[in-house]
Motif scaffolding. Structure first.
Motif, PDB file in Angstrom:
ATOM      1  N   LYS B  70      58.279 121.790  37.772  1.00 34.47           N
ATOM      2  CA  LYS B  70      58.429 120.348  37.576  1.00 34.47           C
ATOM      3  C   LYS B  70      57.382 119.582  38.391  1.00 34.47           C
ATOM      4  O   LYS B  70      56.675 118.715  37.874  1.00 34.47           O
ATOM      5  N   ALA B  71      57.292 119.945  39.677  1.00 30.57           N
ATOM      6  CA  ALA B  71      56.390 119.231  40.588  1.00 30.57           C
ATOM      7  C   ALA B  71      54.928 119.347  40.155  1.00 30.57           C
ATOM      8  O   ALA B  71      54.164 118.400  40.282  1.00 30.57           O
ATOM      9  N   GLU B  72      54.552 120.525  39.663  1.00 29.98           N
ATOM     10  CA  GLU B  72      53.153 120.748  39.287  1.00 29.98           C
ATOM     11  C   GLU B  72      52.894 120.465  37.811  1.00 29.98           C
ATOM     12  O   GLU B  72      51.765 120.606  37.343  1.00 29.98           O
ATOM     13  N   GLY B  73      53.954 120.085  37.083  1.00 33.63           N
ATOM     14  CA  GLY B  73      53.810 119.792  35.667  1.00 33.63           C
ATOM     15  C   GLY B  73      53.306 120.976  34.855  1.00 33.63           C
ATOM     16  O   GLY B  73      52.530 120.818  33.911  1.00 33.63           O
ATOM     17  N   LEU B  74      53.756 122.177  35.236  1.00 34.35           N
ATOM     18  CA  LEU B  74      53.309 123.389  34.524  1.00 34.35           C
ATOM     19  C   LEU B  74      53.946 123.436  33.134  1.00 34.35           C
ATOM     20  O   LEU B  74      55.116 123.104  32.969  1.00 34.35           O
ATOM     21  N   LYS B  75      53.153 123.856  32.165  1.00 35.78           N
ATOM     22  CA  LYS B  75      53.634 123.891  30.782  1.00 35.78           C
ATOM     23  C   LYS B  75      54.295 125.235  30.501  1.00 35.78           C
ATOM     24  O   LYS B  75      53.616 126.254  30.383  1.00 35.78           O
ATOM     25  N   CYS B  76      55.619 125.227  30.422  1.00 36.01           N
ATOM     26  CA  CYS B  76      56.317 126.455  30.022  1.00 36.01           C
ATOM     27  C   CYS B  76      57.749 126.133  29.626  1.00 36.01           C
ATOM     28  O   CYS B  76      58.283 125.078  29.975  1.00 36.01           O
ATOM     29  N   MET B  77      58.322 127.036  28.855  1.00 38.67           N
ATOM     30  CA  MET B  77      59.727 126.902  28.482  1.00 38.67           C
ATOM     31  C   MET B  77      60.513 127.954  29.241  1.00 38.67           C
ATOM     32  O   MET B  77      60.153 129.135  29.202  1.00 38.67           O
ATOM     33  N   VAL B  78      61.569 127.518  29.944  1.00 38.08           N
ATOM     34  CA  VAL B  78      62.313 128.447  30.797  1.00 38.08           C
ATOM     35  C   VAL B  78      63.737 128.646  30.281  1.00 38.08           C
ATOM     36  O   VAL B  78      64.462 127.683  30.020  1.00 38.08           O
ATOM     37  N   ILE B  79      64.107 129.909  30.140  1.00 38.21           N
ATOM     38  CA  ILE B  79      65.503 130.255  29.884  1.00 38.21           C
ATOM     39  C   ILE B  79      65.990 131.036  31.097  1.00 38.21           C
ATOM     40  O   ILE B  79      65.383 132.031  31.492  1.00 38.21           O
ATOM     41  N   VAL B  80      67.051 130.523  31.734  1.00 42.16           N
ATOM     42  CA  VAL B  80      67.589 131.175  32.929  1.00 42.16           C
ATOM     43  C   VAL B  80      68.562 132.270  32.499  1.00 42.16           C
ATOM     44  O   VAL B  80      69.404 132.065  31.623  1.00 42.16           O
ATOM     45  N   ILE B  81      68.394 133.452  33.097  1.00 45.16           N
ATOM     46  CA  ILE B  81      69.321 134.568  32.853  1.00 45.16           C
ATOM     47  C   ILE B  81      69.874 134.959  34.216  1.00 45.16           C
ATOM     48  O   ILE B  81      69.163 135.534  35.040  1.00 45.16           O
ATOM     49  N   SER B  82      71.142 134.605  34.475  1.00 45.04           N
ATOM     50  CA  SER B  82      71.654 134.750  35.829  1.00 45.04           C
ATOM     51  C   SER B  82      73.111 135.183  35.867  1.00 45.04           C
ATOM     52  O   SER B  82      73.874 134.956  34.927  1.00 45.04           O
ATOM     53  N   ALA B  83      73.479 135.812  36.998  1.00 44.59           N
ATOM     54  CA  ALA B  83      74.874 136.177  37.243  1.00 44.59           C
ATOM     55  C   ALA B  83      75.622 135.020  37.912  1.00 44.59           C
ATOM     56  O   ALA B  83      76.827 135.096  38.113  1.00 44.59           O
ATOM     57  N   ASP B  84      74.895 133.954  38.251  1.00 44.87           N
ATOM     58  CA  ASP B  84      75.539 132.806  38.892  1.00 44.87           C
ATOM     59  C   ASP B  84      76.201 131.948  37.818  1.00 44.87           C
ATOM     60  O   ASP B  84      75.584 131.052  37.243  1.00 44.87           O
ATOM     61  N   ILE B  85      77.466 132.277  37.530  1.00 40.04           N
ATOM     62  CA  ILE B  85      78.136 131.668  36.381  1.00 40.04           C
ATOM     63  C   ILE B  85      78.903 130.405  36.739  1.00 40.04           C
ATOM     64  O   ILE B  85      79.708 129.911  35.954  1.00 40.04           O
ATOM     65  N   GLN B  86      78.671 129.841  37.924  1.00 39.00           N
ATOM     66  CA  GLN B  86      79.301 128.560  38.270  1.00 39.00           C
ATOM     67  C   GLN B  86      78.798 127.493  37.296  1.00 39.00           C
ATOM     68  O   GLN B  86      77.595 127.405  37.045  1.00 39.00           O
TER      69      GLN B  86
END
Lengths: 205, 121
Positions: B70-86
């Motif tokens: 976000k801070a660097e304005g990098l161009k990418c699409m992110v999908i988070v895959i995590s065990a943190d299910i909160q």
């Protein structure tokens, strides 16, 4: 492997990585349970997983030597399969500050003992259930028991007295913006280490 | 042309699970990162147009990666895959710009559903 080392169990790097990932999922489920019960965000740790010699337990565990004021509960869990039985031990240890936070966040539980045993269930039981899915050992837990800080060593040593190796899983939970500091410690015996090794090999195949 | 795909997770097994869950016909050029610092480097180098990102990692966690993007304005699409299910974890990552959150363990059905939801496959 030489005969001399056959008493010493260790996981390969791949097995260890695989178990770490299984534990990560369990850690996440405990985090979710705590977050729902307490209404706060839980900072998820990376669990520490080690196989140690049974006689090294006391010196390996930092939690035992930390200052007084620790509240603890233990929960024995057992798996009975094919006529054999194996038991392990879950311990939950809470700092003085943790207890103040729990009192504030679970005002419906009037006394300290109830807060500790409830938190033990939320942490140990949830984690064991999540791990059991993978282990295939169907661990059944007994009700949690309160343990005085000075008796922690004795309680552990009585459970592990006949073990050669211990798989130790240590998970340290924090609540965001609070002083809460809770350790969940799981101790698994030789047979469980071997059973998990087989399971890990299946997953890695 | 292949899509540069970055898989960022500290667990070797988790990275393999993601690879195994990819649609076989999806034309991707895969880069692996084992922590957030490596992940950010790979994204800066253009190797992560699409990013599958774990949250709990050493060095820099997944939140740190999203903040840096976000801070660097990098161009990418992110999908988070995590065990943190909160639920709060999902809210936080979507506020930080992640497209979607997939609960671990990942499998091909879950991944395909998300990729199709966003018209990525």
């Amino acid at each position: 492997m030489s005969a001399a080392s056959s008493d010493s169990l260790q996981y390969s790097e791949d097995q260890r990585d695989c178990l770490q990932e299984i534990c990560n999922v369990a850690v996440g489920q405990v985090g979710d349970t705590l977050a729902r019960k307490l209404g706060v965000f839980v900072t998820l740790p990376i669990p520490a997983i080690n196989i140690i010699k049974a006689e090294q337990l006391s010196q390996s565990l930092k939690s035992f030597s930390s200052s007084a004021g620790i509240y603890a509960a233990s929960q024995l869990f057992t798996s009975r399969q094919d006529g054999s039985e194996l038991s392990g031990l879950a311990l939950v240890m809470l700092s003085e500050d943790s207890l103040s936070d729990l009192k504030e966040l679970m005002p419906e539980l009037a006394n300290t003992d109830a807060l500790i045993t409830e938190t033990c269930c939320n942490m140990a039981q949830t984690c064991l259930d999540a791990l059991s899915e993978h282990w295939g050992l169907g661990f059944q837990s007994e009700a949690p028991k309160l343990v005085r800080h000075e008796s922690l060593k004795v309680v552990c040593e009585s459970v592990v007295s006949s073990w050669k190796n211990i798989l130790v899983v240590e998970i340290n939970y924090h609540l965001e913006g609070r002083a809460f500091n809770g350790d969940l410690l799981l101790l698994f015996p030789d047979q469980a280490i071997e059973a998990m090794a087989q399971r890990l090999d299946e997953l890695l195949a | 042309m292949s899509i540069p795909l970055l898989i960022c997770d500290d667990s070797n097994m988790a990275r393999k699970q993601v690879v195994r869950s990819l649609p076989p016909a999806w034309d991707v050029d895969i880069t692996f990162a084992t922590n957030g610092v490596e992940g950010v480097e790979a994204i800066r180098e253009g190797r992560g147009e699409m990013v599958f990102l774990d949250l709990t990692m050493p060095e820099m966690d997944g939140y740190g990666v999203l903040e840096t993007i976000k801070a660097e304005g990098l161009k990418c699409m992110v999908i988070v895959i995590s065990a943190d299910i909160q639920p709060e974890a999902r809210d936080r990552v979507t506020r930080l710009g992640a497209l979607e959150f997939i609960r671990k363990p990942i499998n091909s059905e879950k991944l395909l559903a998300v990729l199709q939801q966003f018209g990525l496959f």
